[in-house]
Design a protein around this motif. Structure first.
Motif: not given
Lengths: 223, 223, 223, 223
Positions: B20-21, B24, B33, B37-38
């Motif tokens: 997921l990073a 992002e 970034a 959100r992450l």
DNA sequence: TATGAATGAGCTTTCATTCAT
DNA sequence: CATGAATGAAAGCTCATTCAT
């Protein structure tokens, strides 16, 4: 597009704002540039910014257009060689001009470079300019083939790609390699003029032999 | 450097966070970034992030290292040709491998590409990596000269610069030119395999003739 | 109170400003109306607004007064019935007139309605107008009792309250119920004229029987 | 819908925030309510607000729902009369309950009232509630006709409109007319209890005679 | 270790109002 | 009278980071 208010500004004020805007974008990139920081640096009120521009994007595009115009003016100061001659002569002219301009305007060049490298908003302007560059080089190469300067079997896509990829980051590379003040870098008789011309030679040699019709005797290019 | 806590995590959780990073950073770029959100996407607590990493920069560098390791592993899966042979055979091997990896990991590749293009923090890591790339190509070219495959008069700086500039954006160019799903792009017998090999041919031809010792008979390369 | 400057304006310009002001208040309400938006729409300079009015409140009250005057003129175009007759004849006349005016001037009516419903500044004007309405109806009802048309035991406060509350939102209700263009709504022979008259009948019947001296035979009102 | 965080708050803190939110909306209306002012009053950080709610709208709807629930609970404390009896008995029960609640919660009542009067966002919730009110009254009246308490010729639309329009602003009217502290206003034996009951009588009399089947002998209602 | 509430600095944007021309 | 540039307060909202549990 800036609002009329911006163009009604006194010349020095308008210039100062643009200069600081270039500074801001060059220092922090498109995504992290800050209106707050800019107006603080420029000593104008927050609200005034919005008298001049719609938003950051507006200012950004203004800067890119400005850079394009300035570069065009700069290039036109030296007349280009006859296009019927070797495209590498043309390339050398363009290379000298581009690097000269970008080294003289390093922050503006950095913004444009990053824009073309995918920073900035993905839309319109940037995509068009990348395509325009490729198209321009393709046309130049096609003309070179037509006039008998280039290998007719040349893969135009591959060649245009090599040219674009190589020439775009060239001045950034120069600036990073030679750790000097920009203005010292390209002064005609400056300390690095020879070094730079040597790099140009090396570069053009590779491109020329990679793409051109090379008669055997030309192979002894650097005796 | 991630904290030990991160490495004590269950494998799947650690993998999900990294994935997921990548998402992002690929989607929003280094500067935009967002940790918020992450962690929202990953379903972990805000505080947990700081148990694993110092800050976003820490995670970013972790990703870049990870990408480097993965690419190295990927390349080593296919044994490189004998370095005593033509460096262009070596280049073709590397090119196939790089493009293969980057097309298989487009988001990770995009992050690395942007990092090398000047997004990301200006300091340390990135500058080093660019320099490392140049050094690597210089060594390869020097070996090529030593073994008699390359023109001994070649300007090593210029040549290394051409290689770096050309090969770095290659897979991005391919991905943009051929509007297809990444996995379709490089499947050995896939619809675009021939097209891609043709581009490789064109590219290597230019580089080879630009840098190599070309016997006259080789000029008819694509009869 | 507008400044003298405003009244010295050419008629059409003054009218256009007022019209756009009505638009602005009707569209966004008293609290969210914006001078900036208004002057932009009207094509006048920001500073000019302050040549005409003290501030938004000043303009707002001007609009309300204007609406009052226009409505009065509109009502007077049809002579009211003899006040010595049944107050319900009078009510029906007023009702027809009010609804006619408000449907013909829906945005102005909306502003006035919202003002009376508690939007707008709490002070002065609005409170007075609500009180004036109540007083007016009380007087009408008192006269009705005096002339023997109304139940002498009628609670005047309660009755005036019922009238005010019922008649104020009537045209808004009509406009919302019948989903048509305002001008179609009240054209004498228009498609909804019958429907509207029926609602008037129903309404007045309730009020009449609720407040009046009803002879038994009048109970068969809608055979 | 508030975020879970809000419901995890200590009861007193959550209550204080809601209370101050009611204060804010009641004082400035939906459109001019300010998050900044609210958090300043509540002594919480700006960011904390967004831990609890999505935005102002979220809080607003929360308040309206809260008001609805509280009023329902309040009304259910007194059992309603048998619906088979006169709808005016039912109305009187509802009237007492509503006014009682609204006078006990004047600011919350004001918010709901303004919402129903067109302040607030036009969407969903409010429109539904207005329609629901009308529907409810129509049903009540229809039942009244069925059970023989109301004039079968009654125009249901007109009657429901009269009821809605009259009862909605009733407590606002009471609060404005009697300039007293809310709690004094409805205390069973309080100084104004008689006055209020008299108004109820007057009101219901009008409605009853306007809508009902009135036997001749009932005409002497206030002997 | 994991959590998630709390925080306040920071952002972009809109606004009414002033005032020199 | 008309103009429109300048201003800064205030708005809504997002963010990285801390810390008590």
């Amino acid at each position: 597009m800036p609002k009329p208010t911006f163009f009604n500004l006194p010349d020095d004020k308008r210039a100062r704002i643009l200069d600081l805007a270039i500074e801001e974008f060059a220092a922090h990139g498109y995504r992290a540039a800050s209106i707050s920081r800019l107006v603080a640096a420029a000593g104008i009120a927050k609200g005034s910014f919005y008298q001049y521009f719609d938003d950051l994007d507006d200012l950004y595009h203004t800067l890119l257009h400005l850079g394009g115009e300035q570069k065009a003016r700069y290039l036109q100061a030296t007349p280009p060689p006859d296009p019927a001659m070797s495209p590498f002569d043309y390339l050398r002219w363009m290379l000298r001009g581009s690097v000269g301009f970008e080294v003289a305007n390093p922050r503006l060049a950095r913004i444009a470079y990053q824009a073309l490298m995918g920073d900035g908003p993905a839309e319109g302007f940037v995509t068009e300019m990348r395509a325009a560059l490729m198209t321009f080089y393709r046309a130049m190469l096609a003309r070179g083939i037509e006039y008998g300067h280039l290998d007719p079997g040349l893969d135009l896509d591959a060649a245009a790609f090599v040219l674009t990829s190589t020439l775009l980051p060239l001045s950034q590379y120069l600036l990073s390699r030679i750790d000097l003040e920009p203005e010292d870098l390209v002064r005609p008789g400056g300390p690095h003029a020879a070094e730079i011309e040597a790099l140009f030679d090396g570069l053009l040699h590779i491109l020329e032999h990679g793409m051109g019709l090379h008669a055997p005797e030309k192979a002894t290019h650097h005796g």
